[in-house]
Design a protein around this motif. Structure first.
Motif, mmCIF file in Angstrom:
data_model
loop_
_atom_site.group_PDB
_atom_site.id
_atom_site.type_symbol
_atom_site.label_atom_id
_atom_site.label_comp_id
_atom_site.label_asym_id
_atom_site.label_seq_id
_atom_site.Cartn_x
_atom_site.Cartn_y
_atom_site.Cartn_z
ATOM 1 N N LYS A 103 -4.955 16.838 55.749
ATOM 2 C CA LYS A 103 -6.037 17.843 55.521
ATOM 3 C C LYS A 103 -6.452 18.352 57.016
ATOM 4 C CE LYS A 103 -10.552 18.558 53.679
ATOM 5 N NZ LYS A 103 -10.052 19.759 52.861
ATOM 6 N N GLU A 107 -3.475 21.457 56.896
ATOM 7 C CA GLU A 107 -4.118 22.548 56.493
ATOM 8 C C GLU A 107 -4.730 23.341 57.549
ATOM 9 O OE1 GLU A 107 -7.233 21.622 53.717
ATOM 10 O OE2 GLU A 107 -6.145 20.607 52.414
ATOM 11 N N THR A 294 0.521 24.526 52.147
ATOM 12 C CA THR A 294 -0.546 23.651 52.329
ATOM 13 C C THR A 294 -1.826 24.438 52.719
ATOM 14 O OG1 THR A 294 0.770 21.851 53.223
ATOM 15 C CG2 THR A 294 -1.620 21.600 53.633
ATOM 16 N N GLY A 298 -4.051 23.757 49.649
ATOM 17 C CA GLY A 298 -4.412 22.666 49.988
ATOM 18 C C GLY A 298 -3.328 21.487 49.946
#
Length: 316
Positions: A103, A107, A294, A298
């Motif tokens: 994340k 991301e 991504t 996500g």
């Protein structure tokens, strides 16, 4: 004997399973001394054992910029403590470690965090960044005192790097270990797979990115022992109790001889190459496509698409 090397301060930033231990809090149990200087791990000492616990349970102990440095510092702290004879590394919550926090790293926009640069990229900058992480994980290998990894849930990607750098691994039978980024966006920088299971099995795991459970990991020699999840704590305690009564110098003597054999097989040069290739994998056309995906859907969806094999990333 190689001296401890501390990880360089990095200014730019570097995820279910049956076994779920009770979440550990900052309050130490009776007879346990606990150090509160760390923010991403827990460090405590009890009965001549140092316990290093990855402590980001909300993110399956995914690796952030703080984790490698704190892990290395905790190992150094245990080595400097004459009351410690063995080190146990584990994870708080549902998993040991789910790898680097995608994340944060995948991301985010390229160039905003460590591990992915805007093009053209600088291999030196990436190597310096990832080499520091590898050196931090290798502090477990180089520790003067034995290190034992307790694996439940998942030890994947960077989490498998941490586990495989430990001297001994005890794993829950239903836990999973592997390196899925070998499909796209990664190369294991610690390069420990071949040394533990041999060339063909290492190639099978890394060519496919498959995860194997604790039973299979023990069968092929990747880990030393696999036990039912509800017996994991007991198995680790039994092993620790056998080791902690051995003099520290005797433990040191045995470890140095065994490590020397492995290191003479080219471990350092393999890690240097792996770290360079890891950087290339994150900046290749396929690596760039994975990160772009991504950012669009996500990291969970992108990882599912990568690991299930439904996308040929070279065609995106």
């Amino acid at each position: 004997m190689q001296a401890f090397r501390r990880i360089a301060q990095v200014s730019r930033s570097l995820r279910s399973a049956t076994y779920t231990p009770k979440l550990i809090t900052r309050q130490a149990s009776s007879g346990t001394s606990e150090d509160e200087r760390y923010q991403s791990i827990l460090y405590s000492i009890k009965d001549r054992v140092a316990y290093i616990t990855l402590n980001r349970p909300h993110a399956l102990n995914a690796i952030t910029p703080h984790v490698p440095k704190e892990l290395q510092d905790a190992v150094a702290q245990a080595n400097a403590d004459d009351d410690v004879r063995v080190i146990v590394v584990s994870g708080n919550g549902k998993a040991f470690c789910a790898g680097y926090d995608l994340k944060l790293f995948a991301e985010s926009e390229r160039g905003s965090v460590g591990g992915s640069q805007k093009m053209p990229w600088d291999p030196y900058e990436d190597y310096r960044f990832m080499h520091a992480c590898t050196e931090a994980f290798m502090s477990l290998w180089r520790s003067l005192k034995p290190t034992i990894c307790k694996v439940h849930g998942y030890a994947v990607a960077g989490g498998s790097d941490i586990a495989l750098c430990c001297d001994l691994i005890v794993m829950a039978e239903d836990a999973k270990i592997g390196y899925p980024p070998s499909r796209v966006w990664g190369c294991p920088t610690t390069a420990m797979w071949t040394y533990r299971v041999g060339a063909e099995r290492a190639k099978r795991i890394l060519f496919t990115g498959e995860l194997i459970d604790g039973k299979e990991a023990a069968r092929i020699g990747l880990v030393g022992e696999a036990v039912p999840a509800n017996e994991l704590d007991t198995a680790v305690s039994r092993l620790v109790d056998r080791i902690k009564t051995v003099p520290t110098n005797q433990l040191f003597f045995q470890k140095q001889v065994i490590n020397q054999v492995v290191e003479h097989m080219g471990l350092s040069s393999a890690q240097r190459l792996a770290t360079l290739l890891d950087g290339m994998s994150r900046h290749s056309p396929e690596g760039v496509a994975f990160q772009k995906r991504t950012q669009e859907v996500g990291f969970k969806q992108a990882v599912h698409e990568r690991d299930s094999g439904i996308i040929d990333w070279s065609k995106l």
